[in-house]
Design an enzyme around this catalytic site. Structure first.
Site, short mmCIF file in Angstrom:
data_model
loop_
_atom_site.label_atom_id
_atom_site.label_comp_id
_atom_site.label_asym_id
_atom_site.label_seq_id
_atom_site.Cartn_x
_atom_site.Cartn_y
_atom_site.Cartn_z
N GLY A 11 2.54 2.40 -9.13
CA GLY A 11 1.72 3.61 -9.30
C GLY A 11 2.09 4.65 -8.24
N ASN A 12 1.11 5.44 -7.86
CA ASN A 12 1.41 6.54 -6.93
C ASN A 12 1.92 6.07 -5.59
OD1 ASN A 12 0.80 8.68 -8.65
ND2 ASN A 12 -1.39 8.61 -8.14
N SER A 119 -3.46 -2.32 -0.76
CA SER A 119 -4.60 -2.21 -1.68
C SER A 119 -5.92 -2.23 -0.90
CB SER A 119 -4.58 -3.36 -2.68
OG SER A 119 -3.30 -3.52 -3.24
N ASN A 120 -6.88 -1.50 -1.39
CA ASN A 120 -8.19 -1.39 -0.73
C ASN A 120 -9.25 -2.26 -1.41
OD1 ASN A 120 -8.12 0.40 1.56
ND2 ASN A 120 -7.43 1.97 0.15
N ARG A 151 -3.14 10.88 10.15
CA ARG A 151 -4.12 11.93 9.79
C ARG A 151 -4.67 12.59 11.04
NH1 ARG A 151 -6.62 8.36 4.84
NH2 ARG A 151 -5.37 9.36 3.21
N HIS A 175 -10.35 -0.04 8.14
CA HIS A 175 -9.91 1.16 7.41
C HIS A 175 -11.09 1.61 6.55
CE1 HIS A 175 -7.20 3.94 5.60
NE2 HIS A 175 -7.05 3.32 4.46
N1 APR Z 1 0.27 -6.67 -10.95
C1 APR Z 1 1.10 -5.63 -10.74
N2 APR Z 1 0.69 -4.36 -10.76
C2 APR Z 1 -0.60 -4.12 -11.03
C3 APR Z 1 -1.52 -5.15 -11.25
C4 APR Z 1 -1.04 -6.48 -11.20
N3 APR Z 1 -1.84 -7.53 -11.41
N4 APR Z 1 -2.74 -4.59 -11.49
C5 APR Z 1 -2.59 -3.26 -11.39
N5 APR Z 1 -1.29 -2.96 -11.13
C6 APR Z 1 -0.66 -1.67 -10.97
C7 APR Z 1 -1.18 -0.61 -11.95
O1 APR Z 1 -0.61 -0.79 -13.24
C8 APR Z 1 -0.72 0.67 -11.28
O2 APR Z 1 0.56 1.10 -11.73
O3 APR Z 1 -0.95 -1.10 -9.70
C9 APR Z 1 -0.66 0.29 -9.79
C10 APR Z 1 -1.64 1.07 -8.93
O4 APR Z 1 -1.22 2.39 -8.94
P1 APR Z 1 -2.24 3.64 -8.96
O5 APR Z 1 -3.30 3.40 -9.98
O6 APR Z 1 -1.40 4.87 -9.04
O7 APR Z 1 -2.94 3.53 -7.54
P2 APR Z 1 -2.36 4.02 -6.12
O8 APR Z 1 -2.82 5.39 -5.85
O9 APR Z 1 -0.92 3.69 -6.04
O10 APR Z 1 -3.20 3.06 -5.14
C11 APR Z 1 -2.96 1.66 -5.11
O11 APR Z 1 -3.45 1.49 -2.78
O12 APR Z 1 -4.31 3.05 -1.30
C12 APR Z 1 -4.60 1.97 -2.13
O13 APR Z 1 -6.92 2.30 -2.74
C13 APR Z 1 -5.59 2.32 -3.19
O14 APR Z 1 -6.03 0.06 -3.91
C14 APR Z 1 -5.32 1.25 -4.22
C15 APR Z 1 -3.82 0.99 -4.06
#
Ligand code: APR
Length: 309
Positions: A11-12, A119-120, A151, A175
């Site tokens: 993801g992001n 992850s949070n 930050r 955090h």
């Molecule tokens: N296995 C692999 N990937 C997964 C799984 C899994 N079981 N479950 C979810 N994902 C993937 C999602 O498909 C998505 O592409 O994790 C990705 C998360 O990306 P975003 O939704 O864009 O979230 P992001 O902003 O990257 O944040 C991810 O980091 O900062 C922390 O709080 C935030 O917990 C969050 C994590």
């Protein structure tokens, strides 16, 4: 490249971390996600940027773990991010389940890897990763303090109109809203900010730092911060891959340090090829210690919650 980093969650945060790792030519990158096509598409897109960005890192996107085999580092971003009005803690049950599954897969193929958790809620997710992996404490590290202190550094630079490069900042604790920025150890060209700013301005920047994640969530509305979190994770990975032994604030598993036991919490650590090579301990004032204990209490409550899930 002779090093390999797997980023779980394309993801992001994950995709941005993959981009930075590749563009700095730190390692080859394997991007894993459950959504079909997304990691493959992002890895290919990044690969096609390589001739322009001038790097030779290989990127692979996948929905399985086979390609992650023998990773040096695994950065775990999988999970759901925050939406406006949510705290990091609201993510706990969903992300704990995801973290457990991901770590179970990772350890089968990369039993010697160092885990960087993003992850949070961060400190609680570190605990899940630590317990699930059975790895020694030096190989499970949470990304929080580097982001929080970046930050704080940005806000100090804006306030004083000086280069961010001149600024070091020091943040302890979990955090979350209870994080503990330490102004007396935060410096501009070696000068503590307590000599350069009025106390009320320092308090304002400390508050903005503690709420830094929420400020971005409020603006983005559909997700949480990712550029700075990805940069922070890559700085940690670089220190490990190159054995730089940087002192960085990270979530580490404490066994008595700072009077805290059996808990992941943000402290300054030395990061090298063995992961956390030592925890740096400093004497805190009574007020700082009270703030750290309050933060530890908040992390403890989340950890207790996870044990009931
Ligand atoms: N296995 C692999 N990937 C997964 C799984 C899994 N079981 N479950 C979810 N994902 C993937 C999602 O498909 C998505 O592409 O994790 C990705 C998360 O990306 P975003 O939704 O864009 O979230 P992001 O902003 O990257 O944040 C991810 O980091 O900062 C922390 O709080 C935030 O917990 C969050 C994590």
């Amino acid at each position: 490249m002779d090093k390999k980093v797997t980023v779980v969650g394309a993801g992001n945060v994950g995709a941005t971390a993959a981009q930075r790792l590749a563009e700095k030519e730190l390692c080859d990158v394997v991007l894993v996600d459950i959504v079909e096509g997304v990691p493959q598409g992002k890895a290919l897109d990044l690969t096609e940027a390589a001739p322009i960005e001038k790097h030779d890192a290989h990127l692979i996107g996948t929905n399985t773990y086979e390609d992650s085999r023998d990773s040096d580092i695994v950065i775990i971003t999988a999970g759901i991010p925050r939406k406006p009005g949510m705290s990091r803690d609201d993510l706990i049950s969903t992300n704990a389940g995801i973290m457990k599954n991901v770590v179970q897969e990772i350890i089968k193929l990369s039993p010697d890897a160092i885990l960087i958790i993003i992850s949070n809620p961060l400190d609680a997710m570190c605990h899940v990763a630590y317990k699930t992996s059975g790895f020694p404490k030096n190989r499970v590290i949470g990304m929080a303090g580097v982001l929080d202190s970046a930050r704080f550094r940005s806000f100090i630079a804006m306030e004083l109109n000086v280069s961010v490069e001149n600024i070091h900042a020091f943040v302890l604790g979990g955090h979350g809203d209870t994080m503990v920025p330490l102004p007396r150890f935060s410096t501009v060209a070696g000068i503590p900010i307590t000599e350069l700013m009025e106390p009320d301005r320092i308090d304002a920047l400390v508050t903005r730092t503690a709420n830094g994640g929420a400020e971005i969530v409020k603006l983005l509305k559909t997700g949480s911060a990712y550029y700075a979190p990805a940069s922070a994770a890559v700085e940690m990975a670089e220190s490990i891959l190159k054995d730089k032994k940087k002192i960085l604030p990270c979530a580490a598993y404490l066994q008595g340090e700072y009077g805290i036991n059996d808990l992941f919490i943000g402290v300054p650590v030395k990061l090298g090829s063995n992961g956390i090579e030592s925890v740096i301990q400093i004497d805190l004032t009574a007020d700082e210690n009270t703030a750290l204990m309050k933060s530890a209490q908040a992390v403890q409550e989340l950890k207790d919650l996870i044990n009931t899930l």
